[in-house]
Design an enzyme around this catalytic site. Sequence first.
Site, PDB file in Angstrom:
ATOM      1  N   HIS A 132     -41.472   5.102  59.405  1.00  0.00           N
ATOM      2  CA  HIS A 132     -41.527   6.565  59.389  1.00  0.00           C
ATOM      3  C   HIS A 132     -42.966   7.017  59.208  1.00  0.00           C
ATOM      4  O   HIS A 132     -43.844   6.221  58.860  1.00  0.00           O
ATOM      5  CB  HIS A 132     -40.603   7.158  58.329  1.00  0.00           C
ATOM      6  CG  HIS A 132     -41.111   7.080  56.923  1.00  0.00           C
ATOM      7  ND1 HIS A 132     -41.096   5.920  56.187  1.00  0.00           N
ATOM      8  CD2 HIS A 132     -41.643   8.025  56.104  1.00  0.00           C
ATOM      9  CE1 HIS A 132     -41.581   6.143  54.980  1.00  0.00           C
ATOM     10  NE2 HIS A 132     -41.932   7.424  54.907  1.00  0.00           N
ATOM     11  N   HIS A 149     -21.799  12.885  35.817  1.00  0.00           N
ATOM     12  CA  HIS A 149     -22.928  12.197  35.192  1.00  0.00           C
ATOM     13  C   HIS A 149     -22.417  11.033  34.357  1.00  0.00           C
ATOM     14  O   HIS A 149     -21.325  11.109  33.774  1.00  0.00           O
ATOM     15  CB  HIS A 149     -23.714  13.172  34.315  1.00  0.00           C
ATOM     16  CG  HIS A 149     -24.969  12.593  33.737  1.00  0.00           C
ATOM     17  ND1 HIS A 149     -25.977  12.061  34.507  1.00  0.00           N
ATOM     18  CD2 HIS A 149     -25.377  12.457  32.445  1.00  0.00           C
ATOM     19  CE1 HIS A 149     -26.951  11.632  33.732  1.00  0.00           C
ATOM     20  NE2 HIS A 149     -26.606  11.850  32.475  1.00  0.00           N
ATOM     21  N   CYS A 181     -27.989   8.241  38.181  1.00  0.00           N
ATOM     22  CA  CYS A 181     -27.254   7.881  36.960  1.00  0.00           C
ATOM     23  C   CYS A 181     -26.329   6.690  37.182  1.00  0.00           C
ATOM     24  O   CYS A 181     -26.137   5.876  36.268  1.00  0.00           O
ATOM     25  CB  CYS A 181     -26.515   9.088  36.397  1.00  0.00           C
ATOM     26  SG  CYS A 181     -25.247   9.801  37.466  1.00  0.00           S
ATOM     27  N   HIS A 196     -45.934   9.987  57.804  1.00  0.00           N
ATOM     28  CA  HIS A 196     -46.290  10.993  56.810  1.00  0.00           C
ATOM     29  C   HIS A 196     -47.203  12.008  57.494  1.00  0.00           C
ATOM     30  O   HIS A 196     -48.406  11.787  57.591  1.00  0.00           O
ATOM     31  CB  HIS A 196     -47.003  10.359  55.619  1.00  0.00           C
ATOM     32  CG  HIS A 196     -46.110   9.641  54.661  1.00  0.00           C
ATOM     33  ND1 HIS A 196     -46.580   9.010  53.522  1.00  0.00           N
ATOM     34  CD2 HIS A 196     -44.762   9.453  54.663  1.00  0.00           C
ATOM     35  CE1 HIS A 196     -45.560   8.468  52.866  1.00  0.00           C
ATOM     36  NE2 HIS A 196     -44.453   8.716  53.546  1.00  0.00           N
ATOM     37  N   ASP A 240     -39.806   6.420  48.915  1.00  0.00           N
ATOM     38  CA  ASP A 240     -40.069   5.322  49.853  1.00  0.00           C
ATOM     39  C   ASP A 240     -39.846   3.974  49.177  1.00  0.00           C
ATOM     40  O   ASP A 240     -39.182   3.083  49.720  1.00  0.00           O
ATOM     41  CB  ASP A 240     -41.501   5.382  50.390  1.00  0.00           C
ATOM     42  CG  ASP A 240     -41.745   6.558  51.321  1.00  0.00           C
ATOM     43  OD1 ASP A 240     -40.778   7.040  51.935  1.00  0.00           O
ATOM     44  OD2 ASP A 240     -42.913   6.980  51.443  1.00  0.00           O
ATOM     45  N   HIS A 254     -29.646   7.119  30.267  1.00  0.00           N
ATOM     46  CA  HIS A 254     -29.102   7.813  31.429  1.00  0.00           C
ATOM     47  C   HIS A 254     -30.233   8.348  32.294  1.00  0.00           C
ATOM     48  O   HIS A 254     -31.410   8.258  31.941  1.00  0.00           O
ATOM     49  CB  HIS A 254     -28.145   8.935  31.009  1.00  0.00           C
ATOM     50  CG  HIS A 254     -28.778  10.034  30.194  1.00  0.00           C
ATOM     51  ND1 HIS A 254     -28.362  11.334  30.258  1.00  0.00           N
ATOM     52  CD2 HIS A 254     -29.804  10.023  29.304  1.00  0.00           C
ATOM     53  CE1 HIS A 254     -29.086  12.084  29.447  1.00  0.00           C
ATOM     54  NE2 HIS A 254     -29.963  11.304  28.853  1.00  0.00           N
TER      55      HIS A 254
END
Length: 242
Positions: A69, A193, A127, A71, A82, A205
């Site tokens: 890809h 979550h 999470c 930029h 990335d 978390h």
Amino acid sequence: MRKHIVNAIREHAAADYPREACGIIVANGRRQEYVRCRNVAVEASEEFRLAPEDYAEAEERGRVIGIVHTHPDASSKPSAADRAHCEASGLPWHILSWPEGDLRTLVPSGEIPPLEGRTFVHGVWDCYAIVRDWYRLERGITLPDYPREDGWWERGENLYMRFYEDAGFHPVEGRPQVGDVIIMQIRAAEPNHAAIYLGDGQILHHLHGRLSQRDIYGGYWAERTRLILRHGSTEDVASDPF
């Protein structure tokens, strides 16, 4: 990288500028080919998302050996997203800055990033990824990696409630013990979550848009808890007082 591949990537970058161009390098025996793909991201000048049907078509043309890809108007330095997606793909990523023209290759290390302080990248470092990586590191258990698109909790997909049993978990009552997964509902119509209970009243978390971290379990987090899950492989030991 072979010269004809580099030239094909540059031509694609120029054609799609100022959008991010994206494509796939495939190999068929000794022959290598660059396959142009469509970028179907909403903000195509800031990110890319390969059209799934283009990826499938590329696979029919050969073995996928790299993701490409660009930029636009930026350096070829990999972003946190990335790096995360490169690790998840298990493939080299080639990033071309355009129109600068610098080409950089990012190779997956295969290592799990630190559990604390990692950048949020939905579907890769989020999470649920914290839960998967903790179980792999601490328990040697590989949990399923379910596909998930950002905002699934706004579309009624209810992924945590649908898949916890399939992943080997069951609900438990009372105080959590080390390794339990705490399912919470935060500003959503369904549980969205998860956190790992570490013992001593602490959870690990990764909130949307923030760095992963430890927090004290209680107050805000306890109020939003909807379920405590325990993995079937966990021995029935005394819960941790906190």
